[in-house]
Scaffold this motif. Sequence first.
Motif, PDB file in Angstrom:
ATOM      1  N   LEU A   8      -3.673  13.541  10.824  1.00 47.69           N
ATOM      2  CA  LEU A   8      -2.944  13.553   9.548  1.00 47.69           C
ATOM      3  C   LEU A   8      -1.464  13.279   9.776  1.00 47.69           C
ATOM      4  CD1 LEU A   8      -2.949  14.268   6.410  1.00 47.69           C
ATOM      5  CD2 LEU A   8      -2.108  16.503   7.158  1.00 47.69           C
ATOM      6  N   LEU A  13       0.716  10.352   8.120  1.00 55.67           N
ATOM      7  CA  LEU A  13       1.902  10.576   7.283  1.00 55.67           C
ATOM      8  C   LEU A  13       3.103   9.828   7.839  1.00 55.67           C
ATOM      9  CD1 LEU A  13       1.680  14.379   6.308  1.00 55.67           C
ATOM     10  CD2 LEU A  13       0.616  12.394   5.232  1.00 55.67           C
ATOM     11  N   ARG A  15       2.797   6.212   6.961  1.00 56.56           N
ATOM     12  CA  ARG A  15       3.133   5.980   5.548  1.00 56.56           C
ATOM     13  C   ARG A  15       4.638   5.975   5.353  1.00 56.56           C
ATOM     14  NH1 ARG A  15      -0.706   7.841   0.982  1.00 56.56           N
ATOM     15  NH2 ARG A  15      -2.683   7.202   1.808  1.00 56.56           N
ATOM     16  N   ILE A  41      -1.221   0.355 -16.059  1.00 58.29           N
ATOM     17  CA  ILE A  41      -0.934   0.523 -14.641  1.00 58.29           C
ATOM     18  C   ILE A  41      -0.217  -0.732 -14.167  1.00 58.29           C
ATOM     19  CG2 ILE A  41      -1.925   0.903 -12.359  1.00 58.29           C
ATOM     20  CD1 ILE A  41      -2.375   3.226 -14.239  1.00 58.29           C
ATOM     21  N   ARG A  52       4.483  13.715 -14.443  1.00 60.44           N
ATOM     22  CA  ARG A  52       3.700  13.582 -15.667  1.00 60.44           C
ATOM     23  C   ARG A  52       3.850  14.785 -16.583  1.00 60.44           C
ATOM     24  NH1 ARG A  52      -1.969  13.377 -13.738  1.00 60.44           N
ATOM     25  NH2 ARG A  52      -1.047  14.900 -12.342  1.00 60.44           N
ATOM     26  N   TYR A  84      -9.878  17.823   0.798  1.00 58.37           N
ATOM     27  CA  TYR A  84     -10.778  16.672   1.014  1.00 58.37           C
ATOM     28  C   TYR A  84     -11.988  16.770   0.087  1.00 58.37           C
ATOM     29  CZ  TYR A  84     -14.457  13.857   3.106  1.00 58.37           C
ATOM     30  OH  TYR A  84     -15.487  12.969   3.287  1.00 58.37           O
ATOM     31  N   TRP A 133      -9.982  10.393   1.970  1.00 60.73           N
ATOM     32  CA  TRP A 133      -9.023  10.597   3.078  1.00 60.73           C
ATOM     33  C   TRP A 133      -7.654  10.041   2.704  1.00 60.73           C
ATOM     34  CZ3 TRP A 133      -7.278  13.383   6.591  1.00 60.73           C
ATOM     35  CH2 TRP A 133      -6.500  12.909   7.647  1.00 60.73           C
ATOM     36  N   ASP A 134      -7.636   8.928   2.017  1.00 60.04           N
ATOM     37  CA  ASP A 134      -6.366   8.377   1.547  1.00 60.04           C
ATOM     38  C   ASP A 134      -5.686   9.373   0.601  1.00 60.04           C
ATOM     39  OD1 ASP A 134      -4.652   5.919   1.519  1.00 60.04           O
ATOM     40  OD2 ASP A 134      -4.997   6.117  -0.637  1.00 60.04           O
ATOM     41  N   VAL A 184      -6.184  12.622   0.530  1.00 61.59           N
ATOM     42  CA  VAL A 184      -5.752  13.792   1.307  1.00 61.59           C
ATOM     43  C   VAL A 184      -4.357  13.533   1.890  1.00 61.59           C
ATOM     44  CG1 VAL A 184      -6.181  15.117   3.421  1.00 61.59           C
ATOM     45  CG2 VAL A 184      -8.071  14.606   1.858  1.00 61.59           C
ATOM     46  N   GLN A 185      -4.170  12.335   2.427  1.00 59.26           N
ATOM     47  CA  GLN A 185      -2.855  12.000   2.973  1.00 59.26           C
ATOM     48  C   GLN A 185      -1.778  12.078   1.891  1.00 59.26           C
ATOM     49  OE1 GLN A 185      -2.943   8.293   5.228  1.00 59.26           O
ATOM     50  NE2 GLN A 185      -5.081   8.675   5.696  1.00 59.26           N
ATOM     51  N   GLU A 186      -2.100  11.555   0.723  1.00 55.50           N
ATOM     52  CA  GLU A 186      -1.127  11.565  -0.368  1.00 55.50           C
ATOM     53  C   GLU A 186      -0.797  13.005  -0.772  1.00 55.50           C
ATOM     54  OE1 GLU A 186       0.340   8.860  -1.499  1.00 55.50           O
ATOM     55  OE2 GLU A 186       1.560  10.001  -2.909  1.00 55.50           O
ATOM     56  N   PHE A 217      -0.973  15.745   1.085  1.00 57.81           N
ATOM     57  CA  PHE A 217      -0.168  16.436   2.096  1.00 57.81           C
ATOM     58  C   PHE A 217       1.208  15.800   2.262  1.00 57.81           C
ATOM     59  CE2 PHE A 217      -4.140  18.533   2.922  1.00 57.81           C
ATOM     60  CZ  PHE A 217      -3.717  19.821   3.230  1.00 57.81           C
ATOM     61  N   LEU A 218       1.312  14.544   1.918  1.00 57.19           N
ATOM     62  CA  LEU A 218       2.639  13.918   1.883  1.00 57.19           C
ATOM     63  C   LEU A 218       3.488  14.603   0.813  1.00 57.19           C
ATOM     64  CD1 LEU A 218       3.927  11.466   3.393  1.00 57.19           C
ATOM     65  CD2 LEU A 218       3.353  10.081   1.410  1.00 57.19           C
ATOM     66  N   ARG A 219       2.896  14.815  -0.341  1.00 55.38           N
ATOM     67  CA  ARG A 219       3.615  15.492  -1.425  1.00 55.38           C
ATOM     68  C   ARG A 219       3.880  16.950  -1.068  1.00 55.38           C
ATOM     69  NH1 ARG A 219       0.885  13.103  -7.005  1.00 55.38           N
ATOM     70  NH2 ARG A 219       0.806  10.955  -6.306  1.00 55.38           N
ATOM     71  N   ARG A 272      -4.849  16.351  -9.817  1.00 57.43           N
ATOM     72  CA  ARG A 272      -4.068  15.446 -10.670  1.00 57.43           C
ATOM     73  C   ARG A 272      -3.926  14.070 -10.037  1.00 57.43           C
ATOM     74  NH1 ARG A 272       0.322  19.892 -12.966  1.00 57.43           N
ATOM     75  NH2 ARG A 272      -1.261  21.067 -14.115  1.00 57.43           N
ATOM     76  N   HIS A 273      -3.751  14.063  -8.729  1.00 56.78           N
ATOM     77  CA  HIS A 273      -3.653  12.749  -8.063  1.00 56.78           C
ATOM     78  C   HIS A 273      -4.957  11.972  -8.231  1.00 56.78           C
ATOM     79  CE1 HIS A 273      -2.869   9.636  -5.172  1.00 56.78           C
ATOM     80  NE2 HIS A 273      -3.962   9.968  -4.515  1.00 56.78           N
ATOM     81  N   ASN A 323      -5.516  10.665 -11.672  1.00 55.80           N
ATOM     82  CA  ASN A 323      -4.661   9.474 -11.860  1.00 55.80           C
ATOM     83  C   ASN A 323      -5.312   8.240 -11.254  1.00 55.80           C
ATOM     84  OD1 ASN A 323      -2.469  10.120 -13.344  1.00 55.80           O
ATOM     85  ND2 ASN A 323      -1.133  10.588 -11.610  1.00 55.80           N
ATOM     86  N   ALA A 361      -6.472   4.848 -13.103  1.00 52.68           N
ATOM     87  CA  ALA A 361      -6.034   3.523 -12.649  1.00 52.68           C
ATOM     88  C   ALA A 361      -7.226   2.614 -12.387  1.00 52.68           C
ATOM     89  CB  ALA A 361      -5.193   3.668 -11.383  1.00 52.68           C
ATOM     90  N   VAL A 417      -8.494   1.251 -15.673  1.00 53.48           N
ATOM     91  CA  VAL A 417      -7.632   0.212 -16.222  1.00 53.48           C
ATOM     92  C   VAL A 417      -7.792  -1.078 -15.429  1.00 53.48           C
ATOM     93  CG1 VAL A 417      -5.250  -0.469 -16.583  1.00 53.48           C
ATOM     94  CG2 VAL A 417      -5.988   1.828 -17.188  1.00 53.48           C
ATOM     95  N   ARG A 418      -7.815  -0.945 -14.097  1.00 51.96           N
ATOM     96  CA  ARG A 418      -7.874  -2.126 -13.242  1.00 51.96           C
ATOM     97  C   ARG A 418      -9.166  -2.908 -13.464  1.00 51.96           C
ATOM     98  NH1 ARG A 418      -6.178   0.221  -8.794  1.00 51.96           N
ATOM     99  NH2 ARG A 418      -8.217   0.668  -7.970  1.00 51.96           N
TER     100      ARG A 418
END
Lengths: 268, 174
Positions: A65, A69, A72, A153, A249, B18, B32-33, B35-37, B39-41, B65-66, B69, B73, B76-77
């Motif tokens: 992880l 990070l 990223r 979006i 939001r 996860y 997994w993507d 999860v990264q987001e 923990f980044l936040r 919430r992520h 979202n 998306a 919409v896409r």
Amino acid sequence: MSETTPHTDHPGWDALLRHHQGDLPAAQAEKVSAHAAECALCASRLRTLNEGARKFHGERPFAVLESALRNRRDGLGGSESLARPTGAPRWLLPVVLGGFAAAAGAFVILHVPFADSPSAPAVSAKERLKSGVGLSFDVERGGQVVPGDPGAIYKAGDRIQLKYTSPARLNVVVVSLDGRGEVTVFHDDAGAGLRVEAGTGRAMPTSIVLDDAPGAERIVACFSESALTSAAVVAAARRALTAAEGDPRTVGALDLPCAQADLLLHKE
Amino acid sequence: MVHPELEALYAQYGYAVYRRCRYLLGGDDDAWDAVQEVFLRADAGLSRFEGRASHRTWLDTIATRHCLNVLRARKVRTGRGLSGPEALDAPAAGDLADLYPEGDPAVVQALTVRSLLAHFDPQTQEAAVCYFVDEMSQEDVATRVGLSVPTLRKRLRAFLDRARGHLTRGGGLS
């Protein structure tokens, strides 16, 4: 805290997960353990949780992880160093700064006109109007300019032109609040409010190109007759973002004596 | 350099995050993507974390919430409407096999709820997941999503009513 599901006498998934994580108070943990000892379904759920967690952490230990990070951040750092001011939201790249020299100091300025913008477009029905002020935007994609839709979006390369509605000559500071807890000034005048004329759907002097970072972003315009400093708006925006647990939001109105209009944009 | 508390949080709650992302997004890579987001936040927000909610609730809220979202998306896409039966995803057999023990009756309900989320506002989506999938009590869900219990009950009733109207195959909600 309830430890049984509302549907049955079994502990729900939430209680089992908290038990697995060691988050249940001792008395509840004992109850769940005692129940699972007699209940095949709950015992198998706990086994599933234990095995799932072991597999997950085995394949993705913290080092994995941490590395992800770092990658990223490094990826974002590359684009930031090219064309974004320190502290700017990671998906917004101001490209036309007009006469706002103070704000432009840290930017690489690329003068790209927002071509073919409608001269007096109607204000979007989705804009939020308070006290007669409003904020809307046009978006340019593939050479076409169309009214923006806050529910849509957007993607990297889209160019956003903010437009304001004001019932009188007022001072305005426009800030953005992003999901990383960053607040950035987009429009002001050397740390004070930018003087704007009365009108509907008037373009701000700066357009913005979306970069490739995803996320929600709230853009708030604060209109005031009195002197309004960018610092005060930024501080209020940070408080609001903190109160919303960092989620743009759900940010409420800023606690400032001013009329406010805002937009919530989403980027894939 | 990450926040010093992040490793402990990941050790304790990483799998739960996860699991939430995997349930809502449906695939391991997407989860997994996410999860990264999350923990980044979390890394960015830990220094401002005031402890009004537990770390677990905080992370779960960020993750939910992520993912919601991301789901919006996706809709919409792909140009699919957010209302009407054509927007429904049929529950996929085996989709959640790694999250539920074999034969667990809750898996059908979980899949059904997921397929209906796009029809509701974010607060109702979060409430429905907490109640029908996590099997939390109404009191706990109300606290989590910031609604009174009576209002929550109305929302859940509306979710059930609409679910009954839309379901054309498979599953059901209790």
